[in-house]
Design a protein around this motif. Structure first.
Motif, PDB file in Angstrom:
ATOM      1  N   SER A 152      41.935  51.016  50.073  1.00  0.00           N
ATOM      2  CA  SER A 152      40.943  50.048  49.585  1.00  0.00           C
ATOM      3  C   SER A 152      39.557  50.333  50.167  1.00  0.00           C
ATOM      4  O   SER A 152      38.556  49.881  49.624  1.00  0.00           O
ATOM      5  CB  SER A 152      41.370  48.615  49.917  1.00  0.00           C
ATOM      6  OG  SER A 152      41.236  48.329  51.296  1.00  0.00           O
ATOM      7  N   LEU A 153      39.491  51.124  51.240  1.00  0.00           N
ATOM      8  CA  LEU A 153      38.215  51.487  51.847  1.00  0.00           C
ATOM      9  C   LEU A 153      37.647  52.783  51.286  1.00  0.00           C
ATOM     10  O   LEU A 153      36.528  53.162  51.608  1.00  0.00           O
ATOM     11  CB  LEU A 153      38.374  51.649  53.360  1.00  0.00           C
ATOM     12  CG  LEU A 153      38.393  50.339  54.140  1.00  0.00           C
ATOM     13  CD1 LEU A 153      39.769  49.723  54.128  1.00  0.00           C
ATOM     14  CD2 LEU A 153      37.954  50.585  55.560  1.00  0.00           C
ATOM     15  N   HIS A 157      37.244  48.415  42.170  1.00  0.00           N
ATOM     16  CA  HIS A 157      38.073  49.393  42.882  1.00  0.00           C
ATOM     17  C   HIS A 157      39.440  48.787  43.214  1.00  0.00           C
ATOM     18  O   HIS A 157      40.470  49.432  43.034  1.00  0.00           O
ATOM     19  CB  HIS A 157      37.345  49.853  44.149  1.00  0.00           C
ATOM     20  CG  HIS A 157      38.138  50.748  45.040  1.00  0.00           C
ATOM     21  ND1 HIS A 157      38.702  51.942  44.617  1.00  0.00           N
ATOM     22  CD2 HIS A 157      38.459  50.628  46.361  1.00  0.00           C
ATOM     23  CE1 HIS A 157      39.335  52.511  45.625  1.00  0.00           C
ATOM     24  NE2 HIS A 157      39.206  51.729  46.693  1.00  0.00           N
ATOM     25  N   PHE A 158      39.458  47.555  43.684  1.00  0.00           N
ATOM     26  CA  PHE A 158      40.726  46.888  44.011  1.00  0.00           C
ATOM     27  C   PHE A 158      41.598  46.742  42.775  1.00  0.00           C
ATOM     28  O   PHE A 158      42.799  46.998  42.817  1.00  0.00           O
ATOM     29  CB  PHE A 158      40.483  45.508  44.624  1.00  0.00           C
ATOM     30  CG  PHE A 158      39.696  45.510  45.911  1.00  0.00           C
ATOM     31  CD1 PHE A 158      39.492  46.672  46.662  1.00  0.00           C
ATOM     32  CD2 PHE A 158      39.145  44.326  46.373  1.00  0.00           C
ATOM     33  CE1 PHE A 158      38.764  46.652  47.840  1.00  0.00           C
ATOM     34  CE2 PHE A 158      38.414  44.292  47.550  1.00  0.00           C
ATOM     35  CZ  PHE A 158      38.223  45.451  48.281  1.00  0.00           C
ATOM     36  N   GLU A 202      40.558  41.934  49.718  1.00  0.00           N
ATOM     37  CA  GLU A 202      39.385  42.340  50.491  1.00  0.00           C
ATOM     38  C   GLU A 202      39.626  43.729  51.062  1.00  0.00           C
ATOM     39  O   GLU A 202      40.756  44.201  51.118  1.00  0.00           O
ATOM     40  CB  GLU A 202      39.074  41.341  51.608  1.00  0.00           C
ATOM     41  CG  GLU A 202      40.175  41.201  52.645  1.00  0.00           C
ATOM     42  CD  GLU A 202      39.863  40.136  53.676  1.00  0.00           C
ATOM     43  OE1 GLU A 202      39.146  40.449  54.641  1.00  0.00           O
ATOM     44  OE2 GLU A 202      40.342  39.006  53.515  1.00  0.00           O
ATOM     45  N   ARG A 203      38.527  44.352  51.488  1.00  0.00           N
ATOM     46  CA  ARG A 203      38.621  45.690  52.065  1.00  0.00           C
ATOM     47  C   ARG A 203      39.551  45.679  53.270  1.00  0.00           C
ATOM     48  O   ARG A 203      39.433  44.831  54.136  1.00  0.00           O
ATOM     49  CB  ARG A 203      37.245  46.175  52.489  1.00  0.00           C
ATOM     50  CG  ARG A 203      36.339  46.524  51.325  1.00  0.00           C
ATOM     51  CD  ARG A 203      34.910  46.806  51.769  1.00  0.00           C
ATOM     52  NE  ARG A 203      34.802  47.857  52.760  1.00  0.00           N
ATOM     53  CZ  ARG A 203      34.584  49.147  52.493  1.00  0.00           C
ATOM     54  NH1 ARG A 203      34.443  49.538  51.244  1.00  0.00           N
ATOM     55  NH2 ARG A 203      34.490  50.031  53.457  1.00  0.00           N
ATOM     56  N   SER A 256      36.828  54.870  47.821  1.00  0.00           N
ATOM     57  CA  SER A 256      36.719  54.698  46.371  1.00  0.00           C
ATOM     58  C   SER A 256      36.731  56.001  45.584  1.00  0.00           C
ATOM     59  O   SER A 256      36.779  55.965  44.361  1.00  0.00           O
ATOM     60  CB  SER A 256      35.442  53.924  46.029  1.00  0.00           C
ATOM     61  OG  SER A 256      34.313  54.668  46.418  1.00  0.00           O
ATOM     62  N   SER A 271      33.638  46.832  44.815  1.00  0.00           N
ATOM     63  CA  SER A 271      34.887  46.624  45.548  1.00  0.00           C
ATOM     64  C   SER A 271      35.907  45.951  44.656  1.00  0.00           C
ATOM     65  O   SER A 271      37.059  46.370  44.594  1.00  0.00           O
ATOM     66  CB  SER A 271      34.662  45.759  46.791  1.00  0.00           C
ATOM     67  OG  SER A 271      33.929  46.456  47.758  1.00  0.00           O
ATOM     68  N   HIS A 272      35.472  44.912  43.956  1.00  0.00           N
ATOM     69  CA  HIS A 272      36.383  44.178  43.075  1.00  0.00           C
ATOM     70  C   HIS A 272      37.005  45.117  42.037  1.00  0.00           C
ATOM     71  O   HIS A 272      38.221  45.116  41.843  1.00  0.00           O
ATOM     72  CB  HIS A 272      35.633  43.031  42.391  1.00  0.00           C
ATOM     73  CG  HIS A 272      36.469  42.278  41.419  1.00  0.00           C
ATOM     74  ND1 HIS A 272      37.382  41.328  41.809  1.00  0.00           N
ATOM     75  CD2 HIS A 272      36.541  42.352  40.064  1.00  0.00           C
ATOM     76  CE1 HIS A 272      37.989  40.858  40.736  1.00  0.00           C
ATOM     77  NE2 HIS A 272      37.492  41.450  39.672  1.00  0.00           N
ATOM     78  N   LEU A 283      30.543  50.624  48.699  1.00  0.00           N
ATOM     79  CA  LEU A 283      31.102  49.725  47.706  1.00  0.00           C
ATOM     80  C   LEU A 283      30.343  48.412  47.746  1.00  0.00           C
ATOM     81  O   LEU A 283      30.351  47.704  48.738  1.00  0.00           O
ATOM     82  CB  LEU A 283      32.586  49.457  48.000  1.00  0.00           C
ATOM     83  CG  LEU A 283      33.555  50.601  47.755  1.00  0.00           C
ATOM     84  CD1 LEU A 283      34.941  50.229  48.231  1.00  0.00           C
ATOM     85  CD2 LEU A 283      33.594  50.968  46.296  1.00  0.00           C
TER      86      LEU A 283
END
Length: 157
Positions: free
Chosen positions: A82-83, A17-18, A42-43, A85, A14-15, A9
């Motif tokens: 969150s880790l 995905h969150f 955050e992750r 995806s 990441s953003h 990610l």
């Protein structure tokens, strides 16, 4: 090995995905029963704010343990997912420690990833009432499922 490790990610990935996990949370039918908001910043970290009231009480006039479980499980689950995806995680075990009774309140469930990066993840969570007092904590084990996140309503816009 493809599928065994989370696809890398990037910060922008990441953003997104969150945000997608936050949409997935809102789309879950169970969340129509709870006034709540998920935030992943955050992750490995998730925070959910819940409002609980008399609708969540047991016969003795305090919030029932099922509500504690839901709040703790959700926060730990989303911290772990969150880790990851590509796949939806499943709760395989969860332990709850009740430390104090709860009445109507705004509750913050804080979830934090502890370990695991491939197939099995461990995350813990705690519940904090509106006065800043811890009311419960939990630890869960979560496993990758065969369900692609992208196939779930709410994950994709």
């Amino acid at each position: 090995m493809a599928g065994e490790n989370d696809s890398a990610l990037e910060p922008n990935g990441s953003h997104e995905h969150f945000r997608a996990l936050e949409r997935l949370y809102k789309a879950a039918p169970i969340n129509q029963l709870f006034t709540s908001d998920l935030e992943i910043t955050e992750r490995g970290i998730a925070r959910i704010t819940f409002d609980v009231d008399e609708r969540h009480y047991h016969a003795a006039g305090a919030v029932h343990g099922t509500s504690y479980f839901k709040m703790l499980d959700d926060a730990a689950f989303y911290a772990a997912n969150s880790l990851v995806s590509d796949r939806f995680l499943l709760t395989t075990a969860f332990n709850v420690l009740f430390t104090r009774p709860l009445k109507s309140s705004t509750v913050t469930a804080e979830g934090r990833w502890v370990s695991g990066k491939r197939r099995v993840f461990v995350a813990d969570s705690r519940l904090i009432d509106q006065d800043g007092e811890e009311i419960a904590r939990g630890t869960g084990t979560f496993m990758r499922s065969h369900i692609p996140l992208a196939s779930l309503p709410g994950y994709k816009q």
